[in-house]
Scaffold this active site. Structure first.
Site, PDB file in Angstrom:
ATOM      1  NE  ARG A  34      30.075 -15.140  14.226  1.00 55.63           N
ATOM      2  CZ  ARG A  34      29.025 -15.291  15.039  1.00 55.63           C
ATOM      3  NH1 ARG A  34      28.932 -14.530  16.121  1.00 55.63           N
ATOM      4  NH2 ARG A  34      28.107 -16.178  14.776  1.00 55.63           N
ATOM      5  NE  ARG A  38      28.293  -6.882  13.353  1.00 55.67           N
ATOM      6  CZ  ARG A  38      27.098  -7.123  13.896  1.00 55.67           C
ATOM      7  NH1 ARG A  38      26.177  -6.183  13.929  1.00 55.67           N
ATOM      8  NH2 ARG A  38      26.842  -8.309  14.413  1.00 55.67           N
ATOM      9  NE  ARG A  47      27.974  -5.261   6.359  1.00 51.39           N
ATOM     10  CZ  ARG A  47      26.952  -4.795   5.660  1.00 51.39           C
ATOM     11  NH1 ARG A  47      27.143  -3.895   4.719  1.00 51.39           N
ATOM     12  NH2 ARG A  47      25.723  -5.239   5.867  1.00 51.39           N
ATOM     13  CG  ASP A  84      27.403 -16.018   6.100  1.00 52.02           C
ATOM     14  OD1 ASP A  84      26.479 -16.839   5.910  1.00 52.02           O
ATOM     15  OD2 ASP A  84      27.542 -15.404   7.169  1.00 52.02           O
ATOM     16  CE1 TYR A 163      20.866 -19.138  10.223  1.00 52.10           C
ATOM     17  CE2 TYR A 163      22.456 -20.941  10.231  1.00 52.10           C
ATOM     18  CZ  TYR A 163      21.965 -19.765  10.782  1.00 52.10           C
ATOM     19  OH  TYR A 163      22.570 -19.240  11.904  1.00 52.10           O
TER      20      TYR A 163
END
Length: 381
Positions: A34, A38, A47, A84, A163
């Site tokens: 990652r 952010r 973003r 992702d 998921y």
């Protein structure tokens, strides 16, 4: 040069590839899971312009930019494609969206009806949908510094399936484990489809310019019982009591649901791209599970999560085994002497051995940039 694999001369120039070939370095090369994220103000700016998270993943202009940002700022030896793991269920036709502040949400695959609505293996629409990802890889290889290794990635079949079945990340993956118990054949069919589709997905990333790929098994610590069931059960998946689930993951469950499907993917990739370099991150599999990753999957390296004692693992595996990791993300947030000690601990555990420096999970948004700089300064001496 074989398509999808760096030439011998290029591989010598990219230190991460040298480590993946088994060559120890005096100071291990570094990247972070990652690392485009952010915690970086430049990421947050892009973003905000991109729209939704999936819009960011599927826009090669934006995805290329955010992938390059941590390379420009920190000079990591490897760059990992910004995307992702859930672009795969999205490409299969499942409804996927990301809710701000909550994370991914999918329309749950609660049974056979939902599975039958997914695109079949070989449907060209799957890879037409994913073409922006491959375009991002092509642009990255053209724009990255020559010496920077470019990593592609995907999720492991069990992690992606969990998921798809649960519709979100759940604390112990109860819906996925329950469905695996009560309709084993259905979950196996989903795993098979994910093995086939994601093998092709990784091949295309390598052909587009990725130097190596990583398979993320984020849920190796929450697996179904190894036995499964031969027939579907009548009970609705979401109504299975928590007490009906197995209390512990067995050794055979790790092989059946995690390592064996990953091994099939790796074999499939190398049948198409001989010599492909592949890292497997089996989070939550414990010391024993981490020690089994390379021998059971034929991966080139095992990514080590923060819960595993790296020195103990190095003592369990052959000296030639390539490891990656494993500073705790919380220690990176803390910084100071604790971070210096963590870096020193990784260096001591891997001295003279082939290792890639990383975190033991992804960097978190609240991480101070100064602490990343401190970590790299300590690492690089």
């Amino acid at each position: 040069m074989s398509q999808g694999v760096a030439s011998r001369d290029v591989a010598r120039d990219r230190v991460v590839l040298r480590v993946l070939a088994g060559e120890a370095q005096s100071r291990p090369p570094a990247w972070m899971m990652r690392q485009a994220g952010r915690y970086l103000p430049e990421y947050r700016e892009v973003r905000a312009r991109a729209g939704s998270f999936l819009d960011l993943c599927y826009n090669p202009d934006f995805a290329t930019e955010v992938t390059l940002q941590p390379i420009r700022r920190f000079g990591f030896e490897a760059s990992i494609l910004f995307s992702d793991i859930l672009v795969i269920p999205d490409a299969l036709g499942q409804n996927v969206r990301f809710v701000e502040g909550e994370g991914p949400r999918l329309d749950p695959m609660a049974g056979r009806a939902e599975f039958e609505r997914l695109r079949e293996t070989g449907d060209p629409a799957i890879f037409t949908h994913l073409e922006p990802v491959f375009e991002t890889v092509r642009r990255l290889r053209a724009e990255l510094p020559h010496e920077t290794t470019l990593l592609g990635f995907c999720g492991a079949p069990w992690t992606v399936a969990s998921y798809m079945i649960g519709g979100r990340g759940t604390p112990d993956l109860a819906p996925s484990r329950a469905l695996a118990r009560h309709d084993t054949a259905l979950v196996e069919a989903l795993i098979d489809r994910l093995v086939a589709v994601q093998t092709e997905y990784l091949v295309r990333q390598l052909e587009a310019g990725a130097d190596a790929v990583q398979i993320f098994e984020s849920h190796a610590g929450s697996l179904p019982d190894a036995r499964g069931a031969s027939e579907p059960d009548e009970a609705p998946v979401n109504e299975v009591a928590e007490s009906a689930l197995p209390e512990a993951t067995s050794r055979d469950a790790l092989t059946r649901w995690s390592l064996q499907p990953i091994a099939r993917m790796i074999a499939g990739v190398r049948a198409r791209v001989p010599g492909a370099k592949i890292i497997v991150f089996a989070r939550g599999s414990g010391l024993d599970g981490h020690a089994r990753v390379v021998p059971e999957t034929a991966a080139d390296a095992v990514g080590v999560d923060w819960s595993v004692d790296l020195a103990a693992l190095r003592g369990r595996v052959p000296a030639a085994t390539v490891t990656q990791g494993n500073v705790h993300p919380d220690t990176l947030i803390e910084g100071g002497p604790a971070l210096d000690a963590a870096v020193d601990g990784v260096l001591a555990a891997t001295d003279g051995l082939p290792h890639i420096f990383n975190l033991g999970h992804g960097i978190t948004p609240q991480t101070p940039i100064a602490h990343v700089e401190q970590m790299l300064k300590r690492l690089r001496g």
